[in-house]
Design an enzyme around this catalytic site. Structure first.
Site, PDB file in Angstrom:
ATOM      1  N   ILE A  62      43.038  58.523  76.762  1.00 12.17           N
ATOM      2  CA  ILE A  62      43.837  58.816  75.550  1.00 12.17           C
ATOM      3  C   ILE A  62      45.324  58.539  75.769  1.00 12.17           C
ATOM      4  CG2 ILE A  62      42.240  60.430  74.415  1.00 12.17           C
ATOM      5  CD1 ILE A  62      44.147  62.725  75.465  1.00 12.17           C
ATOM      6  N   THR A 136      42.809  76.364  72.413  1.00 16.09           N
ATOM      7  CA  THR A 136      42.132  77.475  73.075  1.00 16.09           C
ATOM      8  C   THR A 136      42.885  78.787  72.864  1.00 16.09           C
ATOM      9  OG1 THR A 136      41.771  78.363  75.305  1.00 16.09           O
ATOM     10  CG2 THR A 136      43.339  76.600  75.148  1.00 16.09           C
ATOM     11  N   ASP A 137      42.157  79.896  72.941  1.00 14.25           N
ATOM     12  CA  ASP A 137      42.816  81.210  72.854  1.00 14.25           C
ATOM     13  C   ASP A 137      43.718  81.467  74.068  1.00 14.25           C
ATOM     14  OD1 ASP A 137      40.810  81.617  74.765  1.00 14.25           O
ATOM     15  OD2 ASP A 137      39.905  83.347  73.757  1.00 14.25           O
ATOM     16  N   GLU A 138      43.540  80.664  75.141  1.00 16.26           N
ATOM     17  CA  GLU A 138      44.309  80.919  76.365  1.00 16.26           C
ATOM     18  C   GLU A 138      45.808  80.672  76.163  1.00 16.26           C
ATOM     19  OE1 GLU A 138      42.449  79.691  80.032  1.00 16.26           O
ATOM     20  OE2 GLU A 138      40.488  79.646  79.080  1.00 16.26           O
ATOM     21  N   TYR A 161      46.900  75.105  83.038  1.00 20.53           N
ATOM     22  CA  TYR A 161      46.017  74.620  81.962  1.00 20.53           C
ATOM     23  C   TYR A 161      46.510  75.110  80.606  1.00 20.53           C
ATOM     24  CZ  TYR A 161      42.082  74.834  78.688  1.00 20.53           C
ATOM     25  OH  TYR A 161      41.301  74.749  77.555  1.00 20.53           O
ATOM     26  N   SER A 162      46.696  76.431  80.474  1.00 22.10           N
ATOM     27  CA  SER A 162      47.065  76.944  79.148  1.00 22.10           C
ATOM     28  C   SER A 162      48.475  76.509  78.761  1.00 22.10           C
ATOM     29  CB  SER A 162      46.891  78.462  79.069  1.00 22.10           C
ATOM     30  OG  SER A 162      47.577  79.116  80.095  1.00 22.10           O
ATOM     31  N   LYS A 165      48.043  73.113  77.269  1.00 18.62           N
ATOM     32  CA  LYS A 165      47.440  73.169  75.926  1.00 18.62           C
ATOM     33  C   LYS A 165      48.464  73.691  74.908  1.00 18.62           C
ATOM     34  CE  LYS A 165      43.699  72.443  74.861  1.00 18.62           C
ATOM     35  NZ  LYS A 165      43.024  71.163  74.433  1.00 18.62           N
ATOM     36  N   LYS A 200      32.397  75.978  85.417  1.00 16.25           N
ATOM     37  CA  LYS A 200      32.728  77.109  84.548  1.00 16.25           C
ATOM     38  C   LYS A 200      31.759  78.258  84.826  1.00 16.25           C
ATOM     39  CE  LYS A 200      35.874  74.800  81.986  1.00 16.25           C
ATOM     40  NZ  LYS A 200      35.657  73.382  82.195  1.00 16.25           N
ATOM     41  N   VAL A 217      32.185  86.227  92.185  1.00 12.30           N
ATOM     42  CA  VAL A 217      32.903  86.888  91.088  1.00 12.30           C
ATOM     43  C   VAL A 217      34.349  87.116  91.537  1.00 12.30           C
ATOM     44  CG1 VAL A 217      33.058  89.059  89.796  1.00 12.30           C
ATOM     45  CG2 VAL A 217      30.827  87.976  90.187  1.00 12.30           C
TER      46      VAL A 217
END
Ligand code: NAD
Ligand code: TYD
Length: 353
Positions: A62, A136-138, A161-162, A165, A200, A217
């Protein structure tokens, strides 16, 4: 009326689900699917639609001005739906630069080329066109124990990342405010479902469970994410394209908040009772927490519900069964994506953690 969609990142998890969704939903449609095929892009995700005349696949970046310009010159694009991104927070912590390149500069390149292709005069565009940025909500950052993100919550990203975005979202908004480019931004909570790459949480835990491997975790596992089945996200995006008011942001989520360790235990329970009785919670290993780990995300989806009539259809208890079932039926897919560079990634990310 027939529409031509330019879908970017359509060989990834959500993008490929969106392509399947569109082809099922709309008879009269042309989709030009542009994907660079990074480690996260996979033509196997598109195997069943590769011979469909309504779908054209183009391998391109892109950020590549010439390649994207050629697509706008070759097809009468009505909608751009931008899924293409580097999408994994852990990778962004190790190597942020590519996140800025693809997520910010790539989005800017698409905005410039869409604007040039669609502009008919100063601040006027060919009727019916729209640029939809899949966000994203992030970007809203870390939510305390109470409340939810709404479309007016200030952006406060924490991970590379966030941050990338959020930067892309601001460019998209700027193109609406400055040049009146017709657009929408959707901000969705965590997705799960078929074709998700096993870096993920959910597919990683399914894969490890099915192979009797430890389940890593992060920290205490009480971080909360708001999970949405991917088909419900696809439905929301298509609704926003068709009915969303230009310039508006729409949050997408199904009020499905769960602590991570609850998700892991749900997967263990399902695998134990239906597939392998030896799988148990003894596989859980608490490992060093992610740097800057956001504690809680939670979306208020009231706007998209009220304004566009969107409702999620797949509840978590059903969605997780569908998802585990898909991975069981597609073991070859999992074998392919976890061979080669995935092994190195897993070693780097988890060994000695
Ligand atoms: P993914 O990593 O599975 O897929 C990303 C796709 O983009 C891949 O096919 C990859 O090859 C392609 N790509 C990467 N860089 C590219 C480039 N420079 N040019 C062209 N293609 C490129 O990601 P996903 O989970 O499907 O997420 C898709 C979008 O949805 C992203 O923009 C992400 O930020 C957003 N989103 C994801 C979630 C989630 O839970 N996964 C939630 C909300 C929003
Ligand atoms: P992830 O699926 O990477 O999505 P995101 O970071 O975009 O929300 O992670 C979801 C949650 O699961 C997040 O709080 C980090 C946690 N997590 C683990 O505890 N262990 C893991 O191995 C992974 C990949 C994630």
């Amino acid at each position: 009326m027939s529409k031509t969609y330019l879908v970017t990142g359509g060989a990834g998890f959500i993008g490929s689900n969106f392509i399947h969704y569109l082809l099922e939903k709309h008879e009269d449609i042309l989709i030009v699917n542009v994907d660079k095929l990074t480690y996260a892009g996979n033509l196997e995700n598109l195997a069943s639609v590769m011979d469909d005349k309504r779908h054209v696949f183009v391998q391109a970046d892109i950020c590549d001005k010439e390649a994207i310009e050629k697509i706008f010159l070759s097809y009468p694009i009505d909608y751009v739906v931008n899924f293409a991104a580097e999408s994994h927070v852990d990778r962004s912590i190790k190597d942020p630069d590519v996140f800025a390149r693809t997520n910010v500069m790539g989005t800017l390149n698409l905005l410039n080329l869409a604007k040039a292709a669609w502009q008919t005069g100063d601040d006027t565009y060919r009727p019916g066109v729209k640029f939809l940025q899949v966000s994203t909500d992030e970007v809203y950052g870390d939510l305390g124990p109470e409340g939810f993100f709404t479309e007016t919550t200030p952006l406060d990203p924490h991970s590379p990342y966030s941050a990338s975005k959020a930067a892309a979202d601001l460019f998209v908004q700027a193109y609406g405010d400055t040049y009146r480019l017709p657009l929408n931004i959707t901000r969705c909570s965590n997705n799960y479902g078929p074709y998700q790459f096993p870096e993920k949480l959910i597919p990683l835990m399914i894969n490890n469970c099915l192979n009797g491997k430890e389940l890593p975790v992060y920290g205490d596992g009480m971080q909360v994410r708001d999970w949405l089945y991917v088909a419900d996200h696809c439905k929301a995006i298509d609704m926003v394209l068709q009915k969303g008011t230009s310039g508006e942001v729409y949050n997408v989520g199904g009020h499905n908040e769960r602590p991570n360790v609850f998700i892991v235990k749900s997967i263990i329970e399902y695998v134990r009772t239906t597939i392998d009785p030896t799988v148990s919670e003894a596989l859980i290993r608490h490992v060093v927490d992610r740097k800057g780990h956001d504690r809680r995300y939670g979306i208020d989806p009231q706007k998209i519900r009220d304004k566009l009539g969107w409702e999620p259809e797949i509840m978590f208890e059903d969605g997780i069964k569908l998802t585990i079932g898909w991975y069981l039926e597609n073991r070859k897919w999992m074998e392919h994506v976890t061979s080669g560079s995935y092994q190195k990634y897993y070693e780097q990310m988890y060994a000695g953690r």
